[in-house]
Design a protein around this motif. Sequence first.
Motif, PDB file in Angstrom:
ATOM      1  N   ASP A  45       1.341  10.036   6.125  1.00 13.10           N
ATOM      2  CA  ASP A  45       0.391   8.917   6.026  1.00 13.10           C
ATOM      3  C   ASP A  45      -0.975   9.376   5.524  1.00 13.10           C
ATOM      4  OD1 ASP A  45      -0.429  10.393   8.172  1.00 13.10           O
ATOM      5  OD2 ASP A  45      -0.450   8.732   9.615  1.00 13.10           O
ATOM      6  N   GLN A  46      -0.969  10.419   4.710  1.00 12.28           N
ATOM      7  CA  GLN A  46      -2.254  10.924   4.207  1.00 12.28           C
ATOM      8  C   GLN A  46      -2.511  10.390   2.793  1.00 12.28           C
ATOM      9  OE1 GLN A  46      -1.838  15.157   5.163  1.00 12.28           O
ATOM     10  NE2 GLN A  46      -2.489  14.747   7.258  1.00 12.28           N
ATOM     11  N   GLY A  47      -2.813  11.261   1.845  1.00  9.90           N
ATOM     12  CA  GLY A  47      -3.217  10.794   0.521  1.00  9.90           C
ATOM     13  C   GLY A  47      -2.210   9.848  -0.125  1.00  9.90           C
ATOM     14  N   ILE A  48      -2.709   8.843  -0.846  1.00 11.70           N
ATOM     15  CA  ILE A  48      -1.839   7.855  -1.499  1.00 11.70           C
ATOM     16  C   ILE A  48      -1.757   8.170  -2.992  1.00 11.70           C
ATOM     17  CG2 ILE A  48      -1.494   5.417  -2.039  1.00 11.70           C
ATOM     18  CD1 ILE A  48      -3.104   4.730   0.475  1.00 11.70           C
ATOM     19  N   VAL A  49      -0.532   8.325  -3.483  1.00  8.11           N
ATOM     20  CA  VAL A  49      -0.302   8.495  -4.915  1.00  8.11           C
ATOM     21  C   VAL A  49       0.825   7.548  -5.302  1.00  8.11           C
ATOM     22  CG1 VAL A  49       0.360  10.086  -6.759  1.00  8.11           C
ATOM     23  CG2 VAL A  49      -0.980  10.935  -4.817  1.00  8.11           C
ATOM     24  N   ASN A  50       0.623   6.748  -6.322  1.00  5.58           N
ATOM     25  CA  ASN A  50       1.632   5.779  -6.786  1.00  5.58           C
ATOM     26  C   ASN A  50       2.097   4.839  -5.664  1.00  5.58           C
ATOM     27  OD1 ASN A  50       1.514   7.266  -9.155  1.00  5.58           O
ATOM     28  ND2 ASN A  50       3.423   8.360  -8.780  1.00  5.58           N
ATOM     29  N   GLY A  51       1.177   4.459  -4.791  1.00  2.91           N
ATOM     30  CA  GLY A  51       1.537   3.517  -3.728  1.00  2.91           C
ATOM     31  C   GLY A  51       2.373   4.118  -2.616  1.00  2.91           C
ATOM     32  N   ILE A  52       2.461   5.446  -2.575  1.00  2.00           N
ATOM     33  CA  ILE A  52       3.221   6.141  -1.524  1.00  2.00           C
ATOM     34  C   ILE A  52       2.280   7.127  -0.845  1.00  2.00           C
ATOM     35  CG2 ILE A  52       5.180   7.657  -1.037  1.00  2.00           C
ATOM     36  CD1 ILE A  52       6.423   6.652  -3.699  1.00  2.00           C
ATOM     37  N   SER A  53       2.206   7.048   0.482  1.00  6.55           N
ATOM     38  CA  SER A  53       1.363   8.029   1.181  1.00  6.55           C
ATOM     39  C   SER A  53       2.167   9.306   1.407  1.00  6.55           C
ATOM     40  CB  SER A  53       0.844   7.455   2.491  1.00  6.55           C
ATOM     41  OG  SER A  53       1.893   6.935   3.273  1.00  6.55           O
TER      42      SER A  53
ATOM     43  N   MET B 219      -5.023  14.554  -2.416  1.00  8.63           N
ATOM     44  CA  MET B 219      -5.369  15.053  -3.744  1.00  8.63           C
ATOM     45  C   MET B 219      -6.252  14.048  -4.450  1.00  8.63           C
ATOM     46  SD  MET B 219      -1.991  14.590  -6.224  1.00  8.63           S
ATOM     47  CE  MET B 219      -2.893  15.171  -7.675  1.00  8.63           C
ATOM     48  N   GLN B 220      -6.998  14.522  -5.419  1.00 10.91           N
ATOM     49  CA  GLN B 220      -7.713  13.611  -6.313  1.00 10.91           C
ATOM     50  C   GLN B 220      -7.737  14.210  -7.709  1.00 10.91           C
ATOM     51  OE1 GLN B 220     -11.770  12.999  -5.080  1.00 10.91           O
ATOM     52  NE2 GLN B 220     -12.428  15.065  -5.614  1.00 10.91           N
ATOM     53  N   GLY B 221      -7.983  13.329  -8.697  1.00 12.16           N
ATOM     54  CA  GLY B 221      -8.038  13.771 -10.088  1.00 12.16           C
ATOM     55  C   GLY B 221      -6.651  13.904 -10.688  1.00 12.16           C
ATOM     56  N   GLY B 222      -6.635  14.366 -11.936  1.00  9.75           N
ATOM     57  CA  GLY B 222      -5.367  14.593 -12.626  1.00  9.75           C
ATOM     58  C   GLY B 222      -4.577  13.329 -12.878  1.00  9.75           C
ATOM     59  N   GLU B 223      -5.280  12.236 -13.185  1.00 15.47           N
ATOM     60  CA  GLU B 223      -4.622  10.935 -13.352  1.00 15.47           C
ATOM     61  C   GLU B 223      -3.455  11.009 -14.351  1.00 15.47           C
ATOM     62  OE1 GLU B 223      -4.237   7.319 -11.757  1.00 15.47           O
ATOM     63  OE2 GLU B 223      -5.813   8.728 -11.191  1.00 15.47           O
ATOM     64  N   LYS B 224      -3.668  11.703 -15.461  1.00  8.58           N
ATOM     65  CA  LYS B 224      -2.613  11.781 -16.499  1.00  8.58           C
ATOM     66  C   LYS B 224      -1.497  12.749 -16.136  1.00  8.58           C
ATOM     67  CE  LYS B 224      -4.527   9.993 -20.639  1.00  8.58           C
ATOM     68  NZ  LYS B 224      -5.136  10.238 -21.926  1.00  8.58           N
ATOM     69  N   ALA B 225      -1.767  13.590 -15.153  1.00  6.11           N
ATOM     70  CA  ALA B 225      -0.766  14.600 -14.777  1.00  6.11           C
ATOM     71  C   ALA B 225       0.206  14.083 -13.723  1.00  6.11           C
ATOM     72  CB  ALA B 225      -1.461  15.857 -14.260  1.00  6.11           C
TER      73      ALA B 225
ATOM     74  N   ASN C 175      -6.309  19.082  -0.960  1.00  6.61           N
ATOM     75  CA  ASN C 175      -6.806  19.511   0.344  1.00  6.61           C
ATOM     76  C   ASN C 175      -5.802  19.083   1.421  1.00  6.61           C
ATOM     77  OD1 ASN C 175      -8.267  19.820   2.819  1.00  6.61           O
ATOM     78  ND2 ASN C 175     -10.157  19.866   1.591  1.00  6.61           N
ATOM     79  N   TYR C 176      -5.355  20.040   2.213  1.00  2.00           N
ATOM     80  CA  TYR C 176      -4.401  19.723   3.271  1.00  2.00           C
ATOM     81  C   TYR C 176      -5.078  19.527   4.633  1.00  2.00           C
ATOM     82  CZ  TYR C 176       0.061  19.758   0.907  1.00  2.00           C
ATOM     83  OH  TYR C 176       1.130  19.401   0.130  1.00  2.00           O
ATOM     84  N   ASN C 177      -6.413  19.637   4.658  1.00  2.00           N
ATOM     85  CA  ASN C 177      -7.137  19.481   5.927  1.00  2.00           C
ATOM     86  C   ASN C 177      -7.842  18.139   6.039  1.00  2.00           C
ATOM     87  OD1 ASN C 177      -6.455  22.067   6.878  1.00  2.00           O
ATOM     88  ND2 ASN C 177      -7.968  22.939   5.477  1.00  2.00           N
ATOM     89  N   ARG C 178      -8.480  17.686   4.959  1.00  2.00           N
ATOM     90  CA  ARG C 178      -9.202  16.411   5.052  1.00  2.00           C
ATOM     91  C   ARG C 178      -9.155  15.675   3.713  1.00  2.00           C
ATOM     92  NH1 ARG C 178     -12.279  20.513   5.880  1.00  2.00           N
ATOM     93  NH2 ARG C 178     -13.730  21.240   4.323  1.00  2.00           N
ATOM     94  N   ASN C 179      -9.388  14.369   3.827  1.00  2.00           N
ATOM     95  CA  ASN C 179      -9.344  13.514   2.651  1.00  2.00           C
ATOM     96  C   ASN C 179     -10.630  13.658   1.844  1.00  2.00           C
ATOM     97  OD1 ASN C 179      -8.382  11.661   0.838  1.00  2.00           O
ATOM     98  ND2 ASN C 179      -8.313   9.940   2.280  1.00  2.00           N
ATOM     99  N   PHE C 180     -10.561  13.274   0.591  1.00  2.00           N
ATOM    100  CA  PHE C 180     -11.757  13.201  -0.242  1.00  2.00           C
ATOM    101  C   PHE C 180     -12.501  11.933   0.146  1.00  2.00           C
ATOM    102  CE2 PHE C 180      -8.577  15.784  -2.256  1.00  2.00           C
ATOM    103  CZ  PHE C 180      -9.297  16.916  -2.592  1.00  2.00           C
ATOM    104  N   HIS C 181     -13.819  11.973   0.129  1.00  2.00           N
ATOM    105  CA  HIS C 181     -14.616  11.000   0.891  1.00  2.00           C
ATOM    106  C   HIS C 181     -14.388   9.541   0.515  1.00  2.00           C
ATOM    107  CE1 HIS C 181     -17.221  11.301  -2.640  1.00  2.00           C
ATOM    108  NE2 HIS C 181     -17.752  10.165  -2.260  1.00  2.00           N
ATOM    109  N   ASP C 182     -14.080   9.250  -0.748  1.00  2.00           N
ATOM    110  CA  ASP C 182     -13.945   7.844  -1.126  1.00  2.00           C
ATOM    111  C   ASP C 182     -12.492   7.413  -1.311  1.00  2.00           C
ATOM    112  OD1 ASP C 182     -13.491   9.457  -3.270  1.00  2.00           O
ATOM    113  OD2 ASP C 182     -14.482   8.145  -4.721  1.00  2.00           O
ATOM    114  N   LYS C 183     -11.557   8.237  -0.859  1.00  2.00           N
ATOM    115  CA  LYS C 183     -10.158   7.920  -1.132  1.00  2.00           C
ATOM    116  C   LYS C 183      -9.492   7.267   0.083  1.00  2.00           C
ATOM    117  CE  LYS C 183      -8.097   9.836  -4.337  1.00  2.00           C
ATOM    118  NZ  LYS C 183      -7.712   9.333  -5.678  1.00  2.00           N
TER     119      LYS C 183
END
Length: 513
Positions: free
Chosen positions: A220-228, A233-239, A193-201
Motif C-alpha cells: 500500500d505504498q507508492g502508486i504506479v499505474n493505479g497499483i500501490s 518511486m518518482q520520476g522516470g515517467e517514460k520508463a 525510496n523504501y523508507n518514506r514517500n516523496f513529499h507530494d506523492k
Amino acid sequence: MRKISFVFPLIAMFACLAQLNAQDSFINPPNVVFIYADDIGIGDFSCYGATEFQTPNVDRAAEEGIKFTNVHSAASVCTPSRYAMLMGEYAWRRRGTDVTGGDAAMIIQPDRYTLADLFKQVGYETGIVGKWGLGLGDKAGAQNWNEQFSPGLRDLGFDYSFIMATDGAHVPCVFLENDAVVNTEHNDSIEVNYNRNFHDKPSGRTNPELLNVKPSFGHDQGIVNGISRIGYMQGGEKALWNDREISKVLTEKAISYIESQHTKPFFLYFATHDAHVPRVPGNEFAGKSGMGPRGDSILEFDWSVGQIMNRLRELGLENNTLIVISSDNGPVINDGYNDMAMEMLGEHTPGGVYRGGKYSSFEAGTRVPCIWRWPLAVSPGESDALLCQMDWFATFAQMLGATLPEGAAPDSESLLSAWKGETSKGREWLVLQNQQNNLAITNGEWKYIPPAEGPFLNKNSNIEIGNRNEPQLYNLKEDARERKNLAKQEAQLTIEIDKELRRIVDNRYGLPL
Ligand code: CA
C-alpha cells in the motif's frame, strides 16, 4: 573463490562432446532455454492434473519431453530459490539471501562463479530476460537508477540482460537492459525510496480512491499505474512499464534474443512474471480462465511457452534446444492484492495433492512443475526421481564437459541420467528452506521437519508454513499430503534423519560464511 577468467576453447568443448557422444545422443552442444514461472504450482498446468482450464503449450512440451513429478526448488520463496539455482549452493549457507526489495544490493558477489559463467566458460552466449530479484549495485538503497549499474548482470556472466529489478509488487516499475534503465530522460530522474514517500506523492494507504487494484495486505505504498506497491518511486515517467504488457514485452525480448544468436550455442534464462502479484494479464487473456487474474496469468505463461517453442521451430533450432520449464516456488492464491483469486478458485488445486504452498516447508512449497524437452537427446516420459533445480548447475557442467573451479556450485549434484529420464535414481537427500529460513529434509520417501520457531500459518495468505515446536516426520509414499506425523512412532528414524540434516548443514566445504 575466484572466477575463472579464461574462455574454454570451443574446439576443446566439441572434443568433449564428441567423447560424450558414445553415450549421449548429441554431437553439438544444445541451446538451453529456461522458462521459469513465478509462484506457479505443481497443480497449475493441465498436464499436471488441472482440469478447470487448459495449458496446451506446456502440455505439448510435457508430451514431447520428460515430465518430472518430484523436482523441487531449493526454497519456497523467490530469492533463496533463485540464488540456489544460479549458484548451485543452498542459499541458507550465505547471509543476506532473504527475499529482497527493489533496492537491494547485489546478493551475488561479482567474483563468484555462476551458472551463466559456466555456460560462458564452455563457449556459449548467455542472456537473461525477466525477473531478476537478486539485487543490483553494490550498496542497498543507494542505487542511482539514472546511470549504468556496476556491478551488474554482465559481471555475473550474462552477456545480455533485459530485466525487472525484482517483481511488479516492488518499485521501481521499470525495465533495465544491459544494466541500465530503459527510456530514461535526463530531465526526469528516477528516485526510489523504501523508507518514506516523496513529499507530494499519494500512496495506497493515504489515497485508496486512486487505485485500480487494491491491496489485501501490505502493498500500500507508492502508486504506479493505479497499483500501490512496496516502496516509493518518482520520476522516470517514460520508463515506467505497462503492467498489462509485461508478459508480452518479456516474451518478445526473449524471442528477439533467440533470433539474434547465430554463431554460438546460447543459454537463455527467461524468468517470466506470471503468475506473481500484481496479476495484470494482457487483454487477450483477461477473463479467459474463468478464475480471475491468477488463472489468466497462467494462460499467459502458457502462451509465452508456445511463442518460444514455435519460434525455435521456425528457426530450425527445435531439435537441439533443451527447454526447461519450471517455477521458482509453490503456488499462492492471496498474495497481497484483492484480485478475486481466492473467490474464483473453484475446484482448482494449485498445489496438486500436496499440502502448503509458497512459503511452506510442506511439499507444495517446493515441489514444482518441471519439464525437460530436448527432442534430439531426451526421449519422452515421466519421472518421479527426487531432484532439485540446484542440480542443473553440476549436471550441465558434466554434460558440457566443463571442470568447475574449486568451490563452485558446492551443493549441486550431477545427475544427468536422471534428468534425461534414464534412471529414477535422483538425490539421496535434499534440504528445503521455508519463509523463515527454517530447514526440512527429504529423501523422496521420508520428509523430516525439525522443531523450529516461527508461525505455523502464514495468516495473510492462509498457507500452512509448517513451523512447529515439535519434530515432524512424514512418509511421502503413503501420505503425500503430510497429514500423519510419525515422529514419535518412528523415533529412531527421526533421530537418524535429524543427524543427516545436521551433517549436511555443518558441511561447509571449507568455505567461510
Ligand atoms: Ca516466486
